[in-house]
Scaffold this active site. Structure first.
Site, mmCIF file in Angstrom:
data_model
loop_
_atom_site.group_PDB
_atom_site.id
_atom_site.type_symbol
_atom_site.label_atom_id
_atom_site.label_comp_id
_atom_site.label_asym_id
_atom_site.label_seq_id
_atom_site.Cartn_x
_atom_site.Cartn_y
_atom_site.Cartn_z
ATOM 1 N N LYS A 208 1.181 -1.141 -0.061
ATOM 2 C CA LYS A 208 0.224 -0.111 0.074
ATOM 3 C C LYS A 208 1.040 1.183 0.130
ATOM 4 C CE LYS A 208 -4.112 -2.113 1.593
ATOM 5 N NZ LYS A 208 -4.941 -2.485 2.590
ATOM 6 N N ARG A 248 -3.252 -10.113 5.067
ATOM 7 C CA ARG A 248 -3.760 -10.493 3.338
ATOM 8 C C ARG A 248 -3.055 -9.952 2.438
ATOM 9 N NH1 ARG A 248 -6.246 -7.096 -0.192
ATOM 10 N NH2 ARG A 248 -7.562 -7.341 -0.972
#
Ligand code: PMM
Length: 273
Positions: A208, A248
């Site tokens: 991210k 995740r």
């Protein structure tokens, strides 16, 4: 129990890191099997991109993307979660063999989600969320991000349990990158016991933007998501040391190895807070 690896399988043309790579059914099935082989205990199948700025798609189109993939991988014995904000897609996916509903909106995007999950009786990941992808960066406004995420997740847990979802079925997720552009993310990783309220915790840091910013501050090149793998693995190690239920990730093998390292450290006496 050691932290589980949830491998990301985006069956979308436009996700921020892997969009378009697995958007045929055969490619997606092969990738799901590969993720399992690389150490993923759960494969998270998503048909709608949630990258910043992404538009919505109709549930029918989403189901066309994910249901055949879920059906085939379930037949191969893969444990599956469905990454969706649509109750109808959650139901179709569980009927096709998924056992976990992963909802980035924590039930806020679809008023039918809570009752659907209660009816399905499956595990449910409630992620902290404030707004759809086109608006979410503007919603990064906190006086105390840990306290506000705790309160907002607590409201979601109340709504879910009122609708009949068993409390021990609810996994909480801080929603890294969702209404959190850069600095808001770090306290949520550093202090997750302060917002998790005894629930199992899932952390989704993989590749991210906030990792890109940290890499750049250390002199590295974090602009391209594919350069964020080592930073992702660093977060996985911390999550595993601190006892998160699952991470995740895009790279299941890297996460598996980081969890093995954390497990050796724990055995050797490392103490989580
Ligand atoms: N992040 C994305 C999508 N789904 N689900 C959960 N539970 N937590 C997350 O952090 C999360 C998610 C966006 O990342 P992607 O585009 O790489 O899938």
């Amino acid at each position: 129990m050691s932290t589980l690896v949830m491998g990301i399988l985006n069956v979308t043309p436009d996700s921020f890191s892997d969009g378009g790579r697995w958007d045929t059914v055969d490619a997606a099935i092969a990738r799901g099997l590969e993720l399992r082989h690389q150490g993923a205990s759960i494969v998270d199948v998503g048909g709608e991109s949630t990258r910043p700025g992404a538009g919505r798609i109709e549930p029918a189109e989403e189901q066309d993307r994910v249901v055949p993939v879920i059906r085939s991988l379930a037949q191969e014995g893969v444990t599956l979660s469905i990454d969706t904000m649509h109750a109808a897609t959650a139901r179709a996916a569980v009927e096709a063999g998924a056992s976990i509903v992963n909802d980035v909106s924590g039930g806020l995007a679809d008023a039918d989600m809570a009752s659907t999950v209660a009816d399905l009786g499956c595990d449910y990941v409630a992620m902290h969320w404030r707004a759809h992808s086109t608006e979410m960066d503007k919603a990064d406004r906190y006086d105390d991000v840990v306290q506000e995420v705790r309160d907002e997740l607590s409201q979601r847990v109340d709504a879910l349990t009122k609708a009949g979802v068993a409390s021990d079925r609810i996994v909480l997720d801080p929603g890294l990158g969702f209404a959190k552009v850069t600095d808001s993310n770090w306290p949520l990783i550093a202090r997750w016991q302060d917002w998790s309220q005894g629930h199992r915790v899932l952390i989704g840091a993989s590749r991210k933007r906030f990792l890109g910013a940290a890499i750049a501050s250390g002199g590295g090149d974090g602009a391209d998501p594919s350069n964020r793998e080592a930073a992702t693995t660093a977060v996985t190690t911390v999550c595993a040391l601190e006892g998160a239920w699952a991470v995740r990730v895009h790279d299941a093998a890297a996460a598996r190895d980081a969890i093995s390292v954390a497990s050796r450290l724990t055995t050797a006496g490392y103490k989580a807070r």
